[in-house]
Design a protein around this motif. Structure first.
Motif, mmCIF file in Angstrom:
data_model
loop_
_atom_site.group_PDB
_atom_site.id
_atom_site.type_symbol
_atom_site.label_atom_id
_atom_site.label_comp_id
_atom_site.label_asym_id
_atom_site.label_seq_id
_atom_site.Cartn_x
_atom_site.Cartn_y
_atom_site.Cartn_z
ATOM 1 N N ILE A 161 0.813 -1.219 0.000
ATOM 2 C CA ILE A 161 0.000 0.000 0.000
ATOM 3 C C ILE A 161 0.845 1.265 0.000
ATOM 4 O O ILE A 161 0.313 2.367 -0.129
ATOM 5 C CB ILE A 161 -0.983 0.028 1.188
ATOM 6 N N ALA A 210 -6.951 1.696 1.341
ATOM 7 C CA ALA A 210 -5.931 0.944 0.589
ATOM 8 C C ALA A 210 -5.674 -0.405 1.249
ATOM 9 O O ALA A 210 -5.487 -1.413 0.566
ATOM 10 C CB ALA A 210 -4.636 1.762 0.513
ATOM 11 N N VAL A 261 -6.172 -4.155 -0.557
ATOM 12 C CA VAL A 261 -5.149 -5.197 -0.645
ATOM 13 C C VAL A 261 -5.614 -6.484 0.037
ATOM 14 O O VAL A 261 -5.378 -7.588 -0.466
ATOM 15 C CB VAL A 261 -3.832 -4.696 -0.026
ATOM 16 N N MET A 296 -3.334 5.258 -5.406
ATOM 17 C CA MET A 296 -2.515 4.050 -5.561
ATOM 18 C C MET A 296 -1.612 4.225 -6.774
ATOM 19 O O MET A 296 -1.949 3.840 -7.894
ATOM 20 C CB MET A 296 -3.409 2.816 -5.729
#
Length: 260
Positions: free
Chosen positions: A34, A57, A61, A184
């Protein structure tokens, strides 16, 4: 994801450690994926921190619902309706993303809707045919906030773009609308990103290479070979990552090329 309720996992730290164990990830791995420090993850995993700007984030993930991760709220359903197109997470649990709003700019936003800016190539005035990737004034795409949460995307970091060409055909068709997570920009090998390549908007799979080099890959590799750029070329050609593509929707008009 097997969501356990707050009686079994009462704290954010409990839920984070549980989700990490399901993905076989340690703190260092999660931090790397991340783009934050291992200390940030350690504080959350130990209970020293009760919240973090990285939670969307982290949820992405870990392929977990961000509201469950932060608040312990179990999703009412593992599905959310989006454009009728199903997405298969890595753990095999099917879910469907929410749909784009078809209404015009005068239609009020629903309580669970957000408007995302739209990026495209814009010709620069007096630029002798050169272009730049910019937000299109007045053009926005509406998304359900729930859709973005399911994808682990902070709405303030989300934007849209339009795919051009058939380099990713038939995975992503020409004129497809893309959802981009601008929060991201760290490269995860094999993920799809929107990039600004010296004023051109490009959608490519990215890979890191030794020495800071970058590989751009198309889904349609039979027609479009890999492009490798040493670090000097990355800088000289102003290759910048706009964000990771987390969603796409495709119109398939009658005059489109065959998919097979």
């Amino acid at each position: 994801m097997n969501y356990l309720d707050r009686s079994e996992l009462p704290t954010l730290a409990d839920r984070l450690n549980y989700a990490m164990s399901l993905r076989n990830l340690v703190q260092e791995d999660l931090a790397s994926l991340i783009g934050c420090s291992q200390t940030s993850i350690q504080k959350l995993a130990s209970g020293k921190s009760k919240t973090s700007k990285f939670l969307p984030a982290i949820a992405r993930v870990l392929q977990a619902d961000v509201d469950w991760l932060e608040l312990g709220t179990i999703p009412a359903s593992n599905t959310a309706s989006v454009s009728g197109s199903k997405v298969q997470p890595r753990d095999g649990t099917p879910f469907v993303l929410g749909e784009l709003s078809p209404w015009d700019d005068s239609t009020p936003l629903d309580d669970d809707e957000v408007e995302l800016p739209l990026y495209k190539e814009v010709e620069i005035a007096s630029g002798h045919g050169r272009s730049a990737v910019q937000v299109v004034p007045g053009r926005k795409v509406r998304f359900s906030s729930y859709t973005l949460r399911m994808a682990g995307v902070d709405p303030t970091n989300a934007a849209c773009a339009t795919n051009t060409g058939n380099s990713n055909h038939p995975l992503i068709l020409d004129k497809a609308t893309l959802g981009v997570d601008k929060g991201m920009t760290k490269i995860i090998d094999g993920q799809i990103y929107a990039i600004d390549h010296d004023g051109l908007l490009r959608i490519k799979f990215l890979y890191r290479l030794p020495g800071g080099a970058l590989r751009l890959r198309s889904y349609n590799r039979e027609e479009y070979g890999d492009e490798d750029y040493p670090l000097d070329d990355v800088m000289e050609q102003r290759i910048q990552i706009i964000g990771r593509v987390f969603w796409w929707s495709t119109l398939n008009p009658t005059n489109a090329p065959p998919l097979l």
